[in-house]
Design a protein around this motif. Structure first.
Motif, PDB file in Angstrom:
ATOM      1  N   ASP A  35       6.440 -37.087 -37.070  1.00 50.97           N
ATOM      2  CA  ASP A  35       5.132 -36.989 -36.432  1.00 50.97           C
ATOM      3  C   ASP A  35       4.150 -36.250 -37.337  1.00 50.97           C
ATOM      4  N   GLU A  36       4.709 -35.319 -38.133  1.00 54.35           N
ATOM      5  CA  GLU A  36       3.877 -34.547 -39.049  1.00 54.35           C
ATOM      6  C   GLU A  36       4.779 -33.967 -40.136  1.00 54.35           C
ATOM      7  N   GLU A  37       4.186 -33.691 -41.300  1.00 53.92           N
ATOM      8  CA  GLU A  37       4.966 -33.104 -42.399  1.00 53.92           C
ATOM      9  C   GLU A  37       4.071 -32.271 -43.279  1.00 53.92           C
ATOM     10  N   THR A  38       4.718 -31.352 -43.988  1.00 53.80           N
ATOM     11  CA  THR A  38       4.003 -30.566 -44.980  1.00 53.80           C
ATOM     12  C   THR A  38       4.935 -30.299 -46.147  1.00 53.80           C
ATOM     13  N   SER A  39       4.372 -30.303 -47.327  1.00 53.33           N
ATOM     14  CA  SER A  39       5.149 -29.984 -48.523  1.00 53.33           C
ATOM     15  C   SER A  39       4.707 -28.644 -49.086  1.00 53.33           C
ATOM     16  N   GLU A  40       4.057 -27.835 -48.251  1.00 55.43           N
ATOM     17  CA  GLU A  40       3.575 -26.522 -48.657  1.00 55.43           C
ATOM     18  C   GLU A  40       4.716 -25.683 -49.246  1.00 55.43           C
ATOM     19  N   VAL A  41       4.494 -25.112 -50.409  1.00 53.66           N
ATOM     20  CA  VAL A  41       5.517 -24.325 -51.094  1.00 53.66           C
ATOM     21  C   VAL A  41       5.981 -23.180 -50.185  1.00 53.66           C
ATOM     22  N   GLY A  42       7.287 -23.105 -49.991  1.00 50.66           N
ATOM     23  CA  GLY A  42       7.877 -22.055 -49.167  1.00 50.66           C
ATOM     24  C   GLY A  42       7.819 -22.313 -47.679  1.00 50.66           C
ATOM     25  N   ALA A  43       7.259 -23.449 -47.266  1.00 53.13           N
ATOM     26  CA  ALA A  43       7.150 -23.763 -45.840  1.00 53.13           C
ATOM     27  C   ALA A  43       7.277 -25.264 -45.578  1.00 53.13           C
ATOM     28  N   ALA A  44       7.843 -26.022 -46.529  1.00 53.32           N
ATOM     29  CA  ALA A  44       7.935 -27.480 -46.391  1.00 53.32           C
ATOM     30  C   ALA A  44       8.854 -27.846 -45.228  1.00 53.32           C
ATOM     31  N   HIS A  45       8.392 -28.794 -44.411  1.00 52.61           N
ATOM     32  CA  HIS A  45       9.168 -29.219 -43.251  1.00 52.61           C
ATOM     33  C   HIS A  45       8.615 -30.535 -42.703  1.00 52.61           C
ATOM     34  N   ILE A  46       9.371 -31.110 -41.778  1.00 52.99           N
ATOM     35  CA  ILE A  46       8.885 -32.255 -41.011  1.00 52.99           C
ATOM     36  C   ILE A  46       8.988 -31.906 -39.533  1.00 52.99           C
ATOM     37  N   VAL A  47       8.115 -32.495 -38.747  1.00 49.71           N
ATOM     38  CA  VAL A  47       8.193 -32.387 -37.293  1.00 49.71           C
ATOM     39  C   VAL A  47       8.577 -33.764 -36.799  1.00 49.71           C
ATOM     40  N   VAL A  48       9.675 -33.825 -36.039  1.00 47.62           N
ATOM     41  CA  VAL A  48      10.217 -35.094 -35.574  1.00 47.62           C
ATOM     42  C   VAL A  48       9.932 -35.281 -34.091  1.00 47.62           C
ATOM     43  N   ASP A  49       9.339 -36.415 -33.763  1.00 48.86           N
ATOM     44  CA  ASP A  49       9.154 -36.811 -32.364  1.00 48.86           C
ATOM     45  C   ASP A  49      10.424 -37.535 -31.961  1.00 48.86           C
ATOM     46  N   THR A  50      11.188 -36.941 -31.049  1.00 47.13           N
ATOM     47  CA  THR A  50      12.479 -37.512 -30.664  1.00 47.13           C
ATOM     48  C   THR A  50      12.349 -38.598 -29.600  1.00 47.13           C
ATOM     49  N   GLY A  51      11.133 -38.846 -29.119  1.00 42.52           N
ATOM     50  CA  GLY A  51      10.931 -39.890 -28.122  1.00 42.52           C
ATOM     51  C   GLY A  51      11.775 -39.638 -26.888  1.00 42.52           C
ATOM     52  N   PHE A  52      12.406 -40.685 -26.383  1.00 42.16           N
ATOM     53  CA  PHE A  52      13.186 -40.561 -25.162  1.00 42.16           C
ATOM     54  C   PHE A  52      14.572 -39.980 -25.402  1.00 42.16           C
ATOM     55  N   TRP A  53      14.974 -39.850 -26.673  1.00 44.42           N
ATOM     56  CA  TRP A  53      16.312 -39.344 -26.982  1.00 44.42           C
ATOM     57  C   TRP A  53      16.550 -37.989 -26.323  1.00 44.42           C
ATOM     58  N   ILE A  54      15.621 -37.055 -26.486  1.00 48.28           N
ATOM     59  CA  ILE A  54      15.722 -35.787 -25.757  1.00 48.28           C
ATOM     60  C   ILE A  54      14.398 -35.531 -25.041  1.00 48.28           C
ATOM     61  N   PHE A  55      13.986 -36.521 -24.274  1.00 50.51           N
ATOM     62  CA  PHE A  55      12.850 -36.423 -23.367  1.00 50.51           C
ATOM     63  C   PHE A  55      11.549 -36.001 -24.027  1.00 50.51           C
TER      64      PHE A  55
END
Length: 118
Positions: A35-55
């Motif tokens: 759903d969103e991502e950042t490659s910021e140095v020291g804080a890189a991550h992704i945000v995952v929308d799990t949809g109906f898998w976990i509500f």
């Protein structure tokens, strides 16, 4: 020990790559899409929308939990199981960018799972 907040070379991540919309696979199956991502140095991550898998829950995966990125198939392979991701601390959209304590909590969760060999 790996740096949880940085992409490793093995992932195939190329700086500037837009990962939004990529499917995300745990070691035991699909968990959602980016759903969103950042490659910021020291804080890189992704945000995952799990949809109906976990509500409709969103989860934050530090870049160090990503095993491989397949650019052609637009797929991200996480080095975590569905259960590990399901049990991760609740994603907080207001804290994930600026709250260092929140990132420490997330990082500690994934590091603890690594130490247990999960």
């Amino acid at each position: 020990m790996i740096d949880l907040w940085s992409f490793t070379e093995q992932t195939g991540y190329a700086p500037g790559t837009d990962l939004v919309g990529f499917d995300v696979e745990a070691t035991d199956g699909k968990i959602g899409s980016v759903d969103e991502e950042t490659s910021e140095v020291g804080a890189a991550h992704i945000v995952v929308d799990t949809g109906f898998w976990i509500f409709g829950k969103h989860v934050l995966l530090p870049a160090g939990t990503i095993h491989r990125i397949d650019l052609q198939e637009r797929k991200i392979h996480a080095a975590k199981t569905k259960e590990e991701i399901r049990n991760a601390p609740e994603y907080d959209k207001d804290k994930h960018r600026d709250d260092a304590a929140y990132r420490v909590e997330i990082g500690q969760y994934y590091e603890d799972n690594n130490e247990r060999g999960v």
